[in-house]
Design a protein around this motif. Structure first.
Motif, PDB file in Angstrom:
ATOM      1  N   VAL A   1       0.858  -1.185   0.000  1.00  0.00           N
ATOM      2  CA  VAL A   1       0.000   0.000   0.000  1.00  0.00           C
ATOM      3  C   VAL A   1       0.892   1.232   0.000  1.00  0.00           C
ATOM      4  O   VAL A   1       1.678   1.444   0.928  1.00  0.00           O
ATOM      5  CB  VAL A   1      -0.930   0.015   1.235  1.00  0.00           C
ATOM      6  N   GLN A   2       0.777   2.037  -1.040  1.00  0.00           N
ATOM      7  CA  GLN A   2       1.640   3.211  -1.152  1.00  0.00           C
ATOM      8  C   GLN A   2       1.217   4.302  -0.183  1.00  0.00           C
ATOM      9  O   GLN A   2       0.026   4.540   0.040  1.00  0.00           O
ATOM     10  CB  GLN A   2       1.614   3.771  -2.577  1.00  0.00           C
ATOM     11  N   GLU A   3       2.217   4.957   0.393  1.00  0.00           N
ATOM     12  CA  GLU A   3       1.972   6.139   1.211  1.00  0.00           C
ATOM     13  C   GLU A   3       2.274   7.360   0.352  1.00  0.00           C
ATOM     14  O   GLU A   3       3.416   7.769   0.200  1.00  0.00           O
ATOM     15  CB  GLU A   3       2.855   6.146   2.466  1.00  0.00           C
ATOM     16  N   TYR A   4       1.230   7.917  -0.247  1.00  0.00           N
ATOM     17  CA  TYR A   4       1.390   9.050  -1.172  1.00  0.00           C
ATOM     18  C   TYR A   4       1.607  10.353  -0.409  1.00  0.00           C
ATOM     19  O   TYR A   4       2.474  11.152  -0.747  1.00  0.00           O
ATOM     20  CB  TYR A   4       0.149   9.146  -2.052  1.00  0.00           C
ATOM     21  N   THR A   5       0.791  10.552   0.615  1.00  0.00           N
ATOM     22  CA  THR A   5       0.937  11.697   1.512  1.00  0.00           C
ATOM     23  C   THR A   5       0.812  11.166   2.933  1.00  0.00           C
ATOM     24  O   THR A   5       0.281  10.071   3.151  1.00  0.00           O
ATOM     25  CB  THR A   5      -0.153  12.755   1.260  1.00  0.00           C
ATOM     26  N   PRO A   6       1.308  11.912   3.932  1.00  0.00           N
ATOM     27  CA  PRO A   6       1.169  11.438   5.312  1.00  0.00           C
ATOM     28  C   PRO A   6      -0.288  11.097   5.640  1.00  0.00           C
ATOM     29  O   PRO A   6      -1.187  11.910   5.449  1.00  0.00           O
ATOM     30  CB  PRO A   6       1.678  12.626   6.131  1.00  0.00           C
TER      31      PRO A   6
ATOM     32  N   THR B   1       7.511   0.651   6.385  1.00  0.00           N
ATOM     33  CA  THR B   1       7.462   1.478   5.185  1.00  0.00           C
ATOM     34  C   THR B   1       8.830   1.447   4.513  1.00  0.00           C
ATOM     35  O   THR B   1       9.844   1.795   5.124  1.00  0.00           O
ATOM     36  CB  THR B   1       7.077   2.929   5.511  1.00  0.00           C
ATOM     37  N   VAL B   2       8.848   1.013   3.261  1.00  0.00           N
ATOM     38  CA  VAL B   2      10.089   0.930   2.489  1.00  0.00           C
ATOM     39  C   VAL B   2       9.823   1.467   1.087  1.00  0.00           C
ATOM     40  O   VAL B   2       8.685   1.538   0.630  1.00  0.00           O
ATOM     41  CB  VAL B   2      10.607  -0.521   2.392  1.00  0.00           C
ATOM     42  N   TRP B   3      10.903   1.855   0.397  1.00  0.00           N
ATOM     43  CA  TRP B   3      10.790   2.215  -1.009  1.00  0.00           C
ATOM     44  C   TRP B   3      10.671   0.921  -1.800  1.00  0.00           C
ATOM     45  O   TRP B   3      11.586   0.094  -1.810  1.00  0.00           O
ATOM     46  CB  TRP B   3      12.005   3.006  -1.460  1.00  0.00           C
ATOM     47  N   ALA B   4       9.559   0.734  -2.498  1.00  0.00           N
ATOM     48  CA  ALA B   4       9.316  -0.540  -3.181  1.00  0.00           C
ATOM     49  C   ALA B   4       9.032  -0.297  -4.664  1.00  0.00           C
ATOM     50  O   ALA B   4       9.892   0.212  -5.370  1.00  0.00           O
ATOM     51  CB  ALA B   4       8.181  -1.289  -2.484  1.00  0.00           C
TER      52      ALA B   4
ATOM     53  N   HIS C   1       6.048   2.389   0.299  1.00  0.00           N
ATOM     54  CA  HIS C   1       4.921   1.468   0.448  1.00  0.00           C
ATOM     55  C   HIS C   1       4.964   0.808   1.821  1.00  0.00           C
ATOM     56  O   HIS C   1       6.046   0.576   2.369  1.00  0.00           O
ATOM     57  CB  HIS C   1       4.984   0.341  -0.595  1.00  0.00           C
ATOM     58  N   ARG C   2       3.785   0.497   2.348  1.00  0.00           N
ATOM     59  CA  ARG C   2       3.692  -0.371   3.517  1.00  0.00           C
ATOM     60  C   ARG C   2       3.762  -1.816   3.030  1.00  0.00           C
ATOM     61  O   ARG C   2       3.022  -2.205   2.125  1.00  0.00           O
ATOM     62  CB  ARG C   2       2.379  -0.156   4.262  1.00  0.00           C
ATOM     63  N   HIS C   3       4.645  -2.569   3.661  1.00  0.00           N
ATOM     64  CA  HIS C   3       4.759  -3.999   3.371  1.00  0.00           C
ATOM     65  C   HIS C   3       4.899  -4.760   4.675  1.00  0.00           C
ATOM     66  O   HIS C   3       5.252  -4.180   5.709  1.00  0.00           O
ATOM     67  CB  HIS C   3       5.975  -4.277   2.490  1.00  0.00           C
TER      68      HIS C   3
END
Length: 365
Positions: free
Chosen positions: A37-42, A64-67, A73-75
């Motif tokens: 799930v991408q974190e686009y904005t806080p 949260t990592v760069w995916a 993204h949350r993984h």
């Protein structure tokens, strides 16, 4: 040949993505975490999770990592060893496509080497939580000059953002916070940097399980790579070809029954900008009207999308009013009767829950 229409394909996606019926499962147990799930904005990731589960968004099994595409993204922490291998480029051509940039015309030619040296630099630099700017400075000093560019505003050379973020997971980097005071840190027990790609075919299947029927073009765009590279590892033996309103596409064979049985759900959902639903690259399927597409996907500052009975029927923006409430402005593509508006107003409480404020207001435009 299996033939479905656009409405059926859309209904399948909404159900597969967990948006047809809200679960009570904790976030890490949701199937959508297979894709991330991408974190686009806080706060946007929390809204995406709240659209799918009534459980609290906090789950220490997530990180949260760069995916995909180098986006945050949350993984699941437990999935990182597999994910880092899946996202490692399959070839120099694949690597160059992912980091293509006018800022580093020579650096992008390094291919996989650009990923390797940047990931190794991250591991050399980051041993504790550090401000993002400090990490950038130190990593930039350790990579080939061709991967950096001259920043006029601060009169220094910086590593290009696409190289930096695409290499972060392989470099063992966790995104601890974003914004002005963004912090990065080492992933606890980080998986080792890959030496070769492994499992991209499984990642393709995961994409198609949630965002199919689709094809190599859409998967390539989702990963920031090329159609040709996706075709080279296309898991054809585990896919079934289907036609969606005359367009050739593919679905995992084990998902075919669900596709055939898909029907439109009822209810409203607020999905945030860059929600997994909006990550599909065949936008004509999600929103057939081209003018409406321009409202959903903007060059800068995407809004969220209003999902009503499984169809995108408008957009929304949120403004936090202190710690008391979140004010939602909803712009619908057509007029809605009063009962529909009340349904949307009721669903707005889920956005408030995700943003940890007691109240949500809705203004229709």
């Amino acid at each position: 040949m299996v033939t479905v229409d656009r409405a059926q394909a859309m209904a399948y996606r909404v159900a597969a993505l967990g948006l047809a019926q809200r679960s009570s499962a904790r976030p890490a147990d949701l199937p959508i975490l297979d894709l991330g799930v991408q974190e686009y904005t806080p706060g946007s990731a929390e809204v995406a999770l709240a659209a799918r589960t009534s459980a609290a968004a906090a789950d220490d099994r997530l990180i949260t990592v760069w995916a995909a595409r180098g986006a945050p993204h949350r993984h699941r922490r437990a999935d990182l060893t597999t994910l880092v291998r899946q996202l490692w480029p399959i070839s120099d051509a694949d690597a160059s496509a992912r980091i293509k940039s006018g800022q580093i015309p020579d650096g992008m030619k390094l291919g996989i080497e650009a990923f390797r040296v940047t990931a190794d630099a991250f591991r050399e630099v980051v041993h504790d939580a550090m401000p993002r700017g400090e990490v950038s400075t130190e990593v930039s000093r350790r990579v080939p000059r061709s991967l950096t560019y001259e920043c006029r505003s601060c009169e220094a050379r910086h590593i290009a953002g696409n190289v930096w973020q695409h290499s972060g997971l392989a470099g063992g980097i966790e995104v601890q916070s974003r914004g002005r005071d963004a912090m990065l840190g080492p992933i606890p027990d980080a998986p080792p940097r890959p030496t070769e790609s492994e499992g991209l075919d499984e990642l393709i299947l995961t994409y198609l399980r949630f965002l199919g029927p689709a094809g190599p073009i859409e998967v390539g765009k989702y990963l920031g790579s090329s159609t040709a590279e996706m075709k080279s590892v296309w898991p054809a033996d585990r896919l079934t070809e289907v036609t969606v309103d005359g367009r050739k596409a593919w679905i995992p064979t084990d998902a075919l029954t669900k596709l055939k049985a898909a029907s439109a759900p009822s209810g409203a959902r607020f999905v945030p900008p860059m929600d997994p639903l909006l990550q599909a690259r065949d936008r004509d399927l999600l929103v057939p009207d081209r003018d409406q597409q321009k409202d959903v996907w903007r060059t800068l500052g995407n809004p969220g999308a209003l999902l009503l009975d499984g169809e995108i029927t408008g957009v929304w923006r949120a403004k936090i009013a202190g710690r008391k409430r979140v004010d939602l402005t909803v712009t619908t593509f057509s007029s809605l009767p009063s009962p529909r508006r009340k349904q949307i107003e009721k669903e707005a409480a889920e956005v408030a829950r995700a943003r940890e404020v007691p109240e949500a207001t809705v203004t229709f435009e």
